[in-house]
Design a protein around this motif. Structure first.
Motif, mmCIF file in Angstrom:
data_model
loop_
_atom_site.group_PDB
_atom_site.id
_atom_site.type_symbol
_atom_site.label_atom_id
_atom_site.label_comp_id
_atom_site.label_asym_id
_atom_site.label_seq_id
_atom_site.Cartn_x
_atom_site.Cartn_y
_atom_site.Cartn_z
ATOM 1 N N LEU A 204 -15.081 96.820 66.723
ATOM 2 C CA LEU A 204 -15.706 96.208 67.895
ATOM 3 C C LEU A 204 -14.737 96.013 69.047
ATOM 4 O O LEU A 204 -15.041 96.340 70.195
ATOM 5 C CB LEU A 204 -16.324 94.860 67.514
ATOM 6 C CG LEU A 204 -17.566 94.893 66.633
ATOM 7 C CD1 LEU A 204 -17.862 93.510 66.080
ATOM 8 C CD2 LEU A 204 -18.760 95.406 67.417
ATOM 9 N N LEU A 205 -13.569 95.495 68.746
ATOM 10 C CA LEU A 205 -12.679 95.079 69.820
ATOM 11 C C LEU A 205 -11.890 96.222 70.432
ATOM 12 O O LEU A 205 -11.386 96.107 71.549
ATOM 13 C CB LEU A 205 -11.723 94.003 69.311
ATOM 14 C CG LEU A 205 -12.410 92.708 68.879
ATOM 15 C CD1 LEU A 205 -11.386 91.689 68.399
ATOM 16 C CD2 LEU A 205 -13.229 92.125 70.014
ATOM 17 N N ALA A 206 -11.774 97.327 69.739
ATOM 18 C CA ALA A 206 -11.051 98.472 70.295
ATOM 19 C C ALA A 206 -11.905 99.265 71.273
ATOM 20 O O ALA A 206 -11.381 100.084 72.041
ATOM 21 C CB ALA A 206 -10.570 99.386 69.166
ATOM 22 N N ARG A 207 -13.195 99.045 71.265
ATOM 23 C CA ARG A 207 -14.129 99.892 72.017
ATOM 24 C C ARG A 207 -13.813 99.939 73.511
ATOM 25 O O ARG A 207 -13.755 101.014 74.104
ATOM 26 C CB ARG A 207 -15.559 99.403 71.794
ATOM 27 C CG ARG A 207 -16.623 100.326 72.366
ATOM 28 C CD ARG A 207 -18.015 99.864 71.976
ATOM 29 N NE ARG A 207 -19.044 100.748 72.498
ATOM 30 C CZ ARG A 207 -19.450 101.861 71.902
ATOM 31 N NH1 ARG A 207 -18.904 102.209 70.751
ATOM 32 N NH2 ARG A 207 -20.389 102.614 72.435
ATOM 33 N N GLY A 208 -13.600 98.782 74.138
ATOM 34 C CA GLY A 208 -13.332 98.763 75.567
ATOM 35 C C GLY A 208 -12.067 99.522 75.924
ATOM 36 O O GLY A 208 -12.013 100.233 76.941
ATOM 37 N N PHE A 209 -11.042 99.400 75.095
ATOM 38 C CA PHE A 209 -9.774 100.077 75.347
ATOM 39 C C PHE A 209 -9.909 101.585 75.165
ATOM 40 O O PHE A 209 -9.398 102.375 75.971
ATOM 41 C CB PHE A 209 -8.697 99.533 74.403
ATOM 42 C CG PHE A 209 -8.336 98.103 74.642
ATOM 43 C CD1 PHE A 209 -7.326 97.763 75.529
ATOM 44 C CD2 PHE A 209 -9.003 97.080 73.984
ATOM 45 C CE1 PHE A 209 -6.984 96.437 75.756
ATOM 46 C CE2 PHE A 209 -8.676 95.751 74.202
ATOM 47 C CZ PHE A 209 -7.663 95.419 75.091
ATOM 48 N N LEU A 210 -10.603 101.997 74.113
ATOM 49 C CA LEU A 210 -10.736 103.420 73.824
ATOM 50 C C LEU A 210 -11.624 104.128 74.841
ATOM 51 O O LEU A 210 -11.310 105.243 75.279
ATOM 52 C CB LEU A 210 -11.282 103.618 72.412
ATOM 53 C CG LEU A 210 -10.317 103.223 71.283
ATOM 54 C CD1 LEU A 210 -11.029 103.191 69.948
ATOM 55 C CD2 LEU A 210 -9.132 104.177 71.231
ATOM 56 N N THR B 221 -4.865 92.648 79.841
ATOM 57 C CA THR B 221 -4.467 92.001 78.592
ATOM 58 C C THR B 221 -4.659 90.494 78.643
ATOM 59 O O THR B 221 -5.201 89.883 77.705
ATOM 60 C CB THR B 221 -3.000 92.324 78.266
ATOM 61 O OG1 THR B 221 -2.854 93.742 78.110
ATOM 62 C CG2 THR B 221 -2.556 91.629 76.983
ATOM 63 N N ARG B 222 -4.230 89.867 79.723
ATOM 64 C CA ARG B 222 -4.344 88.417 79.815
ATOM 65 C C ARG B 222 -5.806 87.977 79.818
ATOM 66 O O ARG B 222 -6.178 87.004 79.153
ATOM 67 C CB ARG B 222 -3.635 87.915 81.071
ATOM 68 C CG ARG B 222 -2.121 87.938 80.936
ATOM 69 C CD ARG B 222 -1.408 87.719 82.241
ATOM 70 N NE ARG B 222 -1.942 86.603 83.006
ATOM 71 C CZ ARG B 222 -1.428 86.196 84.169
ATOM 72 N NH1 ARG B 222 -0.372 86.823 84.672
ATOM 73 N NH2 ARG B 222 -1.970 85.185 84.816
ATOM 74 N N LEU C 171 -7.768 85.761 76.962
ATOM 75 C CA LEU C 171 -8.500 84.559 77.337
ATOM 76 C C LEU C 171 -9.927 84.619 76.807
ATOM 77 O O LEU C 171 -10.455 83.625 76.303
ATOM 78 C CB LEU C 171 -8.496 84.399 78.860
ATOM 79 C CG LEU C 171 -9.269 83.186 79.414
ATOM 80 C CD1 LEU C 171 -8.692 81.894 78.858
ATOM 81 C CD2 LEU C 171 -9.221 83.188 80.939
ATOM 82 N N GLN C 172 -10.545 85.798 76.915
ATOM 83 C CA GLN C 172 -11.893 85.965 76.355
ATOM 84 C C GLN C 172 -11.906 85.690 74.851
ATOM 85 O O GLN C 172 -12.807 85.026 74.338
ATOM 86 C CB GLN C 172 -12.395 87.386 76.605
ATOM 87 C CG GLN C 172 -12.928 87.645 78.000
ATOM 88 C CD GLN C 172 -13.516 89.028 78.074
ATOM 89 O OE1 GLN C 172 -12.806 90.013 78.295
ATOM 90 N NE2 GLN C 172 -14.815 89.126 77.888
ATOM 91 N N PHE D 128 -4.290 89.704 65.018
ATOM 92 C CA PHE D 128 -4.795 91.016 65.439
ATOM 93 C C PHE D 128 -5.197 91.005 66.906
ATOM 94 O O PHE D 128 -4.909 91.954 67.641
ATOM 95 C CB PHE D 128 -5.993 91.402 64.573
ATOM 96 C CG PHE D 128 -6.705 92.639 65.044
ATOM 97 C CD1 PHE D 128 -6.065 93.869 65.045
ATOM 98 C CD2 PHE D 128 -8.016 92.572 65.500
ATOM 99 C CE1 PHE D 128 -6.717 95.007 65.486
ATOM 100 C CE2 PHE D 128 -8.672 93.706 65.938
ATOM 101 C CZ PHE D 128 -8.025 94.928 65.939
ATOM 102 N N TYR D 129 -5.843 89.930 67.352
ATOM 103 C CA TYR D 129 -6.222 89.844 68.765
ATOM 104 C C TYR D 129 -5.000 89.957 69.670
ATOM 105 O O TYR D 129 -5.031 90.630 70.704
ATOM 106 C CB TYR D 129 -6.925 88.512 69.057
ATOM 107 C CG TYR D 129 -8.209 88.293 68.314
ATOM 108 C CD1 TYR D 129 -8.914 89.339 67.729
ATOM 109 C CD2 TYR D 129 -8.735 87.008 68.180
ATOM 110 C CE1 TYR D 129 -10.098 89.119 67.041
ATOM 111 C CE2 TYR D 129 -9.923 86.782 67.495
ATOM 112 C CZ TYR D 129 -10.586 87.845 66.931
ATOM 113 O OH TYR D 129 -11.752 87.622 66.255
ATOM 114 N N LEU D 130 -3.924 89.288 69.279
ATOM 115 C CA LEU D 130 -2.708 89.310 70.087
ATOM 116 C C LEU D 130 -2.070 90.692 70.118
ATOM 117 O O LEU D 130 -1.507 91.113 71.135
ATOM 118 C CB LEU D 130 -1.705 88.284 69.549
ATOM 119 C CG LEU D 130 -2.094 86.814 69.686
ATOM 120 C CD1 LEU D 130 -1.090 85.932 68.957
ATOM 121 C CD2 LEU D 130 -2.175 86.417 71.156
ATOM 122 N N LEU D 131 -2.159 91.409 69.009
ATOM 123 C CA LEU D 131 -1.499 92.710 68.910
ATOM 124 C C LEU D 131 -2.353 93.872 69.422
ATOM 125 O O LEU D 131 -1.824 94.934 69.753
ATOM 126 C CB LEU D 131 -1.107 92.985 67.454
ATOM 127 C CG LEU D 131 -0.048 92.072 66.844
ATOM 128 C CD1 LEU D 131 0.176 92.444 65.379
ATOM 129 C CD2 LEU D 131 1.264 92.166 67.614
#
Length: 475
Positions: free
Chosen positions: A100-106, A118-119, A123-124, A196-199
């Motif tokens: 789920l969380l990689a989707r926006g980046f990919l 990133t910031r 925050l989200q 994981f969120y941080l990395l």
């Protein structure tokens, strides 16, 4: 410009796989301000993880009674071994978070666009996960100390350190916090999620384009290397920490068990999720897709992945569950100290096969025939997926509280399990709905507004782990 494919069309169709009427009430319940843009079948998958963990905890807290169904001709069908490994629902949560969380980046990388800030992304994540977690933690500590939580686990120097470790998502940096609050023991998994969120903003770059072909195999090598080092190395470090850092009350193998559940042990889960997201997004965008890739990511291939994932899941549920029951591995020292082949297999492969199985299921559901997504998008499943985080935060304290009711002591075995499961299901459902509406939904909407102000797509939330693995009393 990216070429539209049937996958791109399918991704839009999937978002409407819930019947119109059901879609209306469910979306209004989730987000009164408008559609959250999430795909219902992923909520359905999350619901299965929630239900698996809920069942596992209710069964474990009931004393793990035998689960047997009588069949014709004197045959019996046992479910205890499978139930034992329902703790693997947490592996599904980790893989789902990566997906789920990689989707926006990919998507940004494939389309040649700037990746999410990133910031703002962090925050989200904090706004999405933090407030419900902190409020639940505060309620648990204040309401159940000292009735269900030992007073010294809160009102002492070590207790204060443990509470602060929980507040700052640092449970996995403090062994005292790892299992200090029995009734909130699963909270340590949020520490893994937050790491994981941080990395992720940096880790996901290792999976851009075709890099996953190298990064995914490396991740499994790192996991196995970490587990090997924890079991057979780090002697000076372990002895120094246990003997000199105020941890004299812990056995060396207990500390090694603690290390074996640190973030590096779960790296492969998140890598699987990110890799699957890479493949699905690439299919949707038609990014440099060869005929072979189109074939390997088509509907028939997706159905194959889904069925293969089911087969792998059932096999390892039965294999690990049977071995755990036969050798009493519910107490981790029994496999941490044994050097037999079954013990080593269980130690090194306790989670990896489940990460693979759940990864195949998610990939198959994403790429396969629409009936799979429709089956996972039923209103009931989606509803439990939506309130899953609230269920995760509240179910364990409620189960412990129900166990303390005097009339529960009159029941034994399967009757006790049925009573605990039924009572806690009703209580958890009612309180989770209220908690979602009063606490989690406002937190979710606040996080979404941060994304909208930035002009970036909202990142769908990933669940945290909700199981403390075999080794804690409630397991």
């Amino acid at each position: 410009m990216a070429r539209r494919t049937e996958g791109d069309v399918a991704s839009k169709t999937d978002a409407r796989t819930v019947a119109p009427g059901a879609r209306t009430w469910l979306e209004r319940f989730r987000d009164p301000e408008g559609s959250s843009g999430t795909l219902p079948y992923l909520d359905g998958i999350r619901a299965f993880a929630v239900l698996m963990i809920f069942l596992r905890h209710a069964w474990g807290l009931s004393g793990s009674p035998p689960l047997v169904i009588d069949l014709p001709l004197g045959m019996k069908l046992g479910f205890s071994s499978v139930m034992t490994m329902f703790s693997s629902g947490v592996d599904l949560f980790f893989v789902l978070s990566g997906f789920l969380l990689a989707r926006g980046f990919l998507r940004a990388d494939f389309q040649g666009l700037p990746v999410p800030d990133t910031r703002r992304y962090l925050l989200q994540r904090i706004l999405r996960i933090g407030p419900p977690y902190w409020i639940a933690l505060a309620l648990i500590v204040f309401l159940f100390t000292p009735s269900l939580i030992r007073g010294e686990a809160v009102y002492s120097w070590k207790g204060a350190e443990s509470v602060l470790s929980h507040v700052f998502f640092a449970q996995m940096l403090n062994i005292d916090a790892f299992g200090s609050f029995n009734i909130a023991a699963p909270f340590w998994t949020i520490s893994i999620e937050m790491t994981f969120y941080l990395l992720l903003p940096w880790m996901v770059r290792l999976f851009f384009g075709q890099r996953w072909l190298v990064s995914l195999p490396i991740s499994i090598v790192l996991v196995l290397g970490w587990l090997f080092t924890v079991r057979y190395g780090l002697d000076d470090f372990v002895l120094r920490v246990v003997g000199e850092a105020g941890l004299g009350g812990y056995d060396e193998q207990v500390f090694r068990f603690f290390l074996s559940h640190a973030f590096p042990a779960h790296l492969f889960h998140f890598a699987v999720g990110i890799t699957l997201c890479n493949l699905v997004v690439r299919r949707e965008l038609g990014w440099r897709s060869s005929r072979m890739f189109q074939s390997l990511t088509g509907k028939r291939a997706g159905l194959t992945y889904f069925l293969l994932g089911l087969a792998v899941l059932v096999f390892w549920l039965k294999r690990h569950g049977s071995a755990s029951l036969a050798n009493n591995w519910g107490w981790p020292l029994n496999y941490m100290t044994a050097e037999t082949y079954p013990a080593l297999e269980y130690y090194f492969l306790e989670e990896i096969p489940f990460a693979m199985a759940y990864g195949l299921l998610i990939l198959g559901a994403s790429l396969g025939p629409e009936w799979i997504r429709r089956s996972l998008s039923t209103p009931v499943l989606c509803f439990f997926g939506v309130i899953g985080y609230a269920v995760y935060l509240l179910h364990m304290p409620l189960m412990y509280h129900i166990k303390s009711i005097p009339w529960m002591s009159l029941l034994v075995g399967s009757e006790y399990f049925a009573a605990l499961l039924g009572t806690s299901s009703v209580a958890t459902l009612i309180l989770s709905v209220g908690f979602f509406v009063a606490v989690e939904r406002p937190s979710m909407l606040m996080a979404r507004r941060v994304g909208r102000r930035s002009g970036e797509p909202s990142l769908s939330p990933g669940m945290g782990r909700a199981e403390v693995r075999a080794g804690h009393p409630h397991s």
